[in-house]
Scaffold this active site. Sequence first.
Site, PDB file in Angstrom:
ATOM      1  N   SER A 233      36.558 -23.982  12.076  1.00  0.00           N
ATOM      2  CA  SER A 233      36.345 -23.066  13.199  1.00  0.00           C
ATOM      3  C   SER A 233      35.744 -21.755  12.708  1.00  0.00           C
ATOM      4  CB  SER A 233      37.693 -22.802  13.881  1.00  0.00           C
ATOM      5  OG  SER A 233      37.756 -21.501  14.401  1.00  0.00           O
TER       6      SER A 233
ATOM      7  N   ASP B   1      48.948 -13.198  21.783  1.00  0.00           N
ATOM      8  CA  ASP B   1      47.676 -13.864  22.101  1.00  0.00           C
ATOM      9  C   ASP B   1      47.975 -15.312  22.440  1.00  0.00           C
ATOM     10  OD1 ASP B   1      44.995 -14.238  22.515  1.00  0.00           O
ATOM     11  OD2 ASP B   1      44.475 -14.431  20.404  1.00  0.00           O
TER      12      ASP B   1
HETATM   13  P1  ADP Z   1      41.063 -17.110  15.559  1.00  0.00           P
HETATM   14  O1  ADP Z   1      41.564 -15.736  15.357  1.00  0.00           O
HETATM   15  O2  ADP Z   1      39.664 -17.324  15.085  1.00  0.00           O
HETATM   16  O3  ADP Z   1      41.322 -17.650  16.931  1.00  0.00           O
HETATM   17  P2  ADP Z   1      42.936 -19.149  14.730  1.00  0.00           P
HETATM   18  O4  ADP Z   1      44.079 -18.928  13.809  1.00  0.00           O
HETATM   19  O5  ADP Z   1      43.259 -19.365  16.172  1.00  0.00           O
HETATM   20  O6  ADP Z   1      41.924 -17.973  14.512  1.00  0.00           O
HETATM   21  O7  ADP Z   1      42.127 -20.385  14.169  1.00  0.00           O
HETATM   22  C1  ADP Z   1      40.953 -20.834  14.791  1.00  0.00           C
HETATM   23  C2  ADP Z   1      40.976 -22.332  14.978  1.00  0.00           C
HETATM   24  O8  ADP Z   1      41.112 -22.976  13.732  1.00  0.00           O
HETATM   25  C3  ADP Z   1      42.128 -22.799  15.792  1.00  0.00           C
HETATM   26  O9  ADP Z   1      41.835 -22.801  17.154  1.00  0.00           O
HETATM   27  C4  ADP Z   1      42.356 -24.204  15.283  1.00  0.00           C
HETATM   28  O10 ADP Z   1      41.506 -25.112  15.927  1.00  0.00           O
HETATM   29  C5  ADP Z   1      41.949 -24.089  13.845  1.00  0.00           C
HETATM   30  N1  ADP Z   1      43.139 -23.890  12.994  1.00  0.00           N
HETATM   31  C6  ADP Z   1      43.653 -22.694  12.585  1.00  0.00           C
HETATM   32  N2  ADP Z   1      44.721 -22.876  11.821  1.00  0.00           N
HETATM   33  C7  ADP Z   1      44.897 -24.199  11.711  1.00  0.00           C
HETATM   34  C8  ADP Z   1      45.833 -25.029  11.030  1.00  0.00           C
HETATM   35  N3  ADP Z   1      46.828 -24.521  10.294  1.00  0.00           N
HETATM   36  N4  ADP Z   1      45.687 -26.366  11.148  1.00  0.00           N
HETATM   37  C9  ADP Z   1      44.707 -26.895  11.878  1.00  0.00           C
HETATM   38  N5  ADP Z   1      43.785 -26.175  12.528  1.00  0.00           N
HETATM   39  C10 ADP Z   1      43.869 -24.840  12.463  1.00  0.00           C
HETATM   40 MN    MN Z   2      42.799 -18.432  17.989  1.00  0.00          MN
END
Ligand code: ADP
Ligand code: MN
Length: 509
Positions: free
Chosen positions: A254, A398
């Site tokens: 992502s 959030d």
């Molecule tokens: P942001 O601040 O960019 O929203 P996130 O922590 O929500 O950061 O991470 C973005 C995306 O990455 C999430 O929506 C998810 O799809 C994926 N992601 C993040 N952490 C994990 C994890 N531990 N395992 C699997 N996917 C993850």
């Molecule tokens: Mn997020």
Amino acid sequence: AAAAPEAGPGPAWQSKCPWGAPSTTSMSCSLADVMSEQLAKELQLEEENAAFPEVVAAAEGPFITGENIDTSSDLMLAQMLQMEFDREYDAQLRREEKKINGDSKVSISFENYRKVHPYDSDSSEDEVDWQDTRHDPYRADKPTTTPKRGFIGKGKDITTKHDEVLCGRKNTARMENFAPEFQVGDGIGMDLKLSNQVFNALKQHAYSEERRSARLHEKKEHSTAEKAVDPKTRLLLYKMVNSGMLETITGCISTGKESVVFHAYGGNATEDKVIPPECAIKVFKTTLNEFKNRDKYIKDDYRFKDRFSKLNPRKIIRMWAEKEMHNLTRMQNAGIPCPRVVILKKHVLVMSFIGQDQVPAPKLKDVTLSSEDMKKAYYQILNMMQQLYRECNLVHADLSEYNMLWHDGKVWLIDVSQSVEPTHPHGLEFLFRDCRNVSQFFQKGGVAEALNERELFNAVSGLNITADNEVDFQAEIEALEKMNEDHVQNHGKKLSTFSSDGDPPIYDE
Ligand code: ADP
Ligand code: MN
């Protein structure tokens, strides 16, 4: 020589000039023309800038082509020549690099010897940040500034802000505010006095260089395999693989505004750490813009209060990563399904991967659940929100279907870098927003039992706000927050908690 008489009485050299008198016809246009032409040029440039940033970068090219830049100053000329020299030097460097490397598989880089735009000027642990150097005790005192009224002194000895010497010194001092990589020399030490004209021209130049540099930098980043990761981050990741902690970094899951998340296969366990078979690596972006508007989350978080004011942007970003780590740890301890923290290095957080075989678990917004699962998910989230509030002393801040993953038949919470304690000055507002998101999602999703946002808020917080409409409810929330703030003001510490049941755990930083 047929000196044109209509050119008027020119200087003596003009009539003797072997090339004849300079034609003045092209100069005769009205002020309005110039203005509009300039305006048109500016508008066009702006447009081009937006549409083809690369092309404009090239077109702006070496500094000398700038038509509207004043070249009457020697200093400017010197600067321009230096810039030209530096560019030629770099070009030569590149040629040599190419010659040496030939078509060898291993190549060496002269990158570090380039004169223009040393893009990687800051370094690791023992770095001295440009912000920290502003109070360098070894630096000559800056010129005194003129007070607001615009003059200093009395009677005949009045010096106004328009005083040439003062103004010149001030301009020299201001030059220090140019971008850190723009080398301005020790103008203050030399007691250099820059005229406004020269200062403005330099400022303009510094600005366009800065933009050019940014573009160059950007290009560089995107030309690499691991998109959106700067060289320093890449080094951090590389070290993790090299040390055996990670097996391989497979790719990007992502790219958000504030972070990039990668998937990796875990490597060898160490004495104190078990590495999960699959990991998620969250890299907090070191481009600062997006983080500015997140100030309010962290600035008022008392846990970070003492540190916030002294920090520079890069360290603030590390603090986001650190916050996410602490918050995940609290959640883990409370048994809330969430990623397990593996390691934090600067702005890079490694955690367990929610998903399997490189495929991340879907976000709640992307799965279609049976009505049974939907109901199950709802009650699970209600429960998790209560745990988060009561056991972890946290508000997600959030929470929505975007930050909940569906995996192994249950909901997992992620993305908690912005989470705060309930007594954060805006904590209850954040909680209310979370409740609204959750409530709306499940009501729309057909869960008849789903509480409305106000009921959910009370159920989570244990507060008993009775207002039956959103506006009054919000007002009561804000009143509570204000009460807490007043308490902080008067007693130097916050209320232990808003809730009546149970003390929050004492958190060990
Ligand atoms: P942001 O601040 O960019 O929203 P996130 O922590 O929500 O950061 O991470 C973005 C995306 O990455 C999430 O929506 C998810 O799809 C994926 N992601 C993040 N952490 C994990 C994890 N531990 N395992 C699997 N996917 C993850
Ligand atoms: Mn997020």
